[in-house]
Design a protein around this motif. Sequence first.
Motif, PDB file in Angstrom:
ATOM      1  N   PRO A 106       0.831  -1.213   0.000  1.00 48.94           N
ATOM      2  CA  PRO A 106       0.000   0.000   0.000  1.00 48.94           C
ATOM      3  C   PRO A 106       0.865   1.263   0.000  1.00 48.94           C
ATOM      4  CG  PRO A 106      -0.662  -1.510   1.751  1.00 48.94           C
ATOM      5  CD  PRO A 106       0.634  -2.022   1.187  1.00 48.94           C
ATOM      6  N   PRO A 107       0.450   2.314  -0.637  1.00 49.07           N
ATOM      7  CA  PRO A 107      -0.689   2.367  -1.558  1.00 49.07           C
ATOM      8  C   PRO A 107      -0.303   1.699  -2.876  1.00 49.07           C
ATOM      9  CG  PRO A 107       0.402   4.498  -1.544  1.00 49.07           C
ATOM     10  CD  PRO A 107       1.111   3.633  -0.526  1.00 49.07           C
ATOM     11  N   PRO A 108      -1.229   1.000  -3.500  1.00 44.24           N
ATOM     12  CA  PRO A 108      -0.901   0.232  -4.697  1.00 44.24           C
ATOM     13  C   PRO A 108      -0.795   1.087  -5.964  1.00 44.24           C
ATOM     14  CG  PRO A 108      -3.205  -0.066  -4.170  1.00 44.24           C
ATOM     15  CD  PRO A 108      -2.609   0.797  -3.082  1.00 44.24           C
ATOM     16  N   HIS A 109       0.360   1.720  -6.136  1.00 45.25           N
ATOM     17  CA  HIS A 109       0.634   2.525  -7.325  1.00 45.25           C
ATOM     18  C   HIS A 109       1.934   2.034  -7.948  1.00 45.25           C
ATOM     19  CE1 HIS A 109      -2.596   5.344  -6.572  1.00 45.25           C
ATOM     20  NE2 HIS A 109      -2.227   5.340  -5.307  1.00 45.25           N
ATOM     21  N   TRP A 110       1.971   2.012  -9.273  1.00 46.23           N
ATOM     22  CA  TRP A 110       3.153   1.526  -9.972  1.00 46.23           C
ATOM     23  C   TRP A 110       4.358   2.408  -9.683  1.00 46.23           C
ATOM     24  CZ3 TRP A 110       2.304  -3.131 -11.113  1.00 46.23           C
ATOM     25  CH2 TRP A 110       1.102  -3.569 -11.649  1.00 46.23           C
ATOM     26  N   HIS A 111       5.492   1.772  -9.424  1.00 42.03           N
ATOM     27  CA  HIS A 111       6.744   2.482  -9.156  1.00 42.03           C
ATOM     28  C   HIS A 111       7.560   2.681 -10.423  1.00 42.03           C
ATOM     29  CE1 HIS A 111       6.379   2.397  -4.761  1.00 42.03           C
ATOM     30  NE2 HIS A 111       5.656   1.324  -5.014  1.00 42.03           N
ATOM     31  N   LEU A 112       7.261   1.907 -11.461  1.00 45.00           N
ATOM     32  CA  LEU A 112       7.903   2.021 -12.759  1.00 45.00           C
ATOM     33  C   LEU A 112       6.807   1.955 -13.823  1.00 45.00           C
ATOM     34  CD1 LEU A 112      10.821  -0.541 -12.231  1.00 45.00           C
ATOM     35  CD2 LEU A 112      11.020   1.948 -12.185  1.00 45.00           C
ATOM     36  N   GLY A 113       7.187   2.162 -15.059  1.00 39.38           N
ATOM     37  CA  GLY A 113       6.286   1.940 -16.181  1.00 39.38           C
ATOM     38  C   GLY A 113       6.696   0.666 -16.895  1.00 39.38           C
ATOM     39  N   ALA A 114       5.824   0.145 -17.770  1.00 38.69           N
ATOM     40  CA  ALA A 114       6.141  -1.083 -18.501  1.00 38.69           C
ATOM     41  C   ALA A 114       5.607  -0.998 -19.923  1.00 38.69           C
ATOM     42  CB  ALA A 114       5.532  -2.279 -17.790  1.00 38.69           C
ATOM     43  N   GLU A 115       6.451  -1.403 -20.871  1.00 40.22           N
ATOM     44  CA  GLU A 115       6.085  -1.387 -22.284  1.00 40.22           C
ATOM     45  C   GLU A 115       6.561  -2.672 -22.946  1.00 40.22           C
ATOM     46  OE1 GLU A 115       7.592   1.166 -26.017  1.00 40.22           O
ATOM     47  OE2 GLU A 115       6.549   2.331 -24.472  1.00 40.22           O
ATOM     48  N   ALA A 116       5.698  -3.268 -23.755  1.00 34.36           N
ATOM     49  CA  ALA A 116       6.052  -4.492 -24.473  1.00 34.36           C
ATOM     50  C   ALA A 116       7.120  -4.183 -25.521  1.00 34.36           C
ATOM     51  CB  ALA A 116       4.820  -5.096 -25.125  1.00 34.36           C
ATOM     52  N   GLN A 117       8.221  -4.909 -25.467  1.00 37.59           N
ATOM     53  CA  GLN A 117       9.309  -4.730 -26.432  1.00 37.59           C
ATOM     54  C   GLN A 117       9.177  -5.711 -27.598  1.00 37.59           C
ATOM     55  OE1 GLN A 117      10.092  -1.714 -25.131  1.00 37.59           O
ATOM     56  NE2 GLN A 117      12.085  -2.151 -25.967  1.00 37.59           N
ATOM     57  N   SER A 118       8.409  -6.748 -27.386  1.00 39.58           N
ATOM     58  CA  SER A 118       8.110  -7.748 -28.404  1.00 39.58           C
ATOM     59  C   SER A 118       6.689  -8.228 -28.113  1.00 39.58           C
ATOM     60  CB  SER A 118       9.113  -8.905 -28.323  1.00 39.58           C
ATOM     61  OG  SER A 118       8.947  -9.624 -27.116  1.00 39.58           O
ATOM     62  N   PRO A 119       6.096  -9.019 -28.985  1.00 35.70           N
ATOM     63  CA  PRO A 119       4.768  -9.538 -28.646  1.00 35.70           C
ATOM     64  C   PRO A 119       4.850 -10.325 -27.327  1.00 35.70           C
ATOM     65  CG  PRO A 119       5.253  -9.932 -30.957  1.00 35.70           C
ATOM     66  CD  PRO A 119       6.530  -9.436 -30.323  1.00 35.70           C
ATOM     67  N   VAL A 120       3.921 -10.043 -26.428  1.00 38.56           N
ATOM     68  CA  VAL A 120       3.942 -10.643 -25.091  1.00 38.56           C
ATOM     69  C   VAL A 120       2.677 -11.467 -24.880  1.00 38.56           C
ATOM     70  CG1 VAL A 120       3.886 -10.134 -22.603  1.00 38.56           C
ATOM     71  CG2 VAL A 120       5.360  -8.797 -24.120  1.00 38.56           C
ATOM     72  N   ARG A 121       2.870 -12.654 -24.324  1.00 35.38           N
ATOM     73  CA  ARG A 121       1.761 -13.472 -23.835  1.00 35.38           C
ATOM     74  C   ARG A 121       2.013 -13.670 -22.358  1.00 35.38           C
ATOM     75  NH1 ARG A 121       1.554 -18.703 -26.841  1.00 35.38           N
ATOM     76  NH2 ARG A 121      -0.436 -18.902 -25.788  1.00 35.38           N
TER      77      ARG A 121
END
Length: 133
Positions: free
Chosen positions: A63-78
């Motif tokens: 808590p509090p549940p907030h992202w500390h970093l960002g995330a971006e797909a670098q390749s197709p992700v499953r």
Amino acid sequence: MAIAREVSFDVGARIFNEGGKAARFWIIRSGTVALDLHVPGRRSVVIETVGAGDLLGWSWLIPPPHWHLGAEAQSPVRAYEFDAAAVRELCGKDPSLDHALCVYVAGVIAERLRAARVRLLDLYAPFGAGDVP
């Protein structure tokens, strides 16, 4: 796994942004995701890249549940996606699951902090500043 759902992300998809509400997490099945950090006055810096078998997202647990970093797909992700509230509910009913999950996520957090430190030293510190005596 009974509460997981399979999801996919295209190359360049923004999975979450730093500061956003963290309500889910993923176990990556295939592909790669860049974890980035906003740097005022500069482009975001990629801190680490995670891939198959890795946990994507730990911020939902603290808590509090907030992202500390960002995330971006670098390749197709499953990936397998988990609803954080459902997982917290399961953990409330099963102390051994709660303990195992907390120990695992603590290890992930420690590794991500180490990676962030090394990457930021590479980018911004004078040469040799991160050397261990």
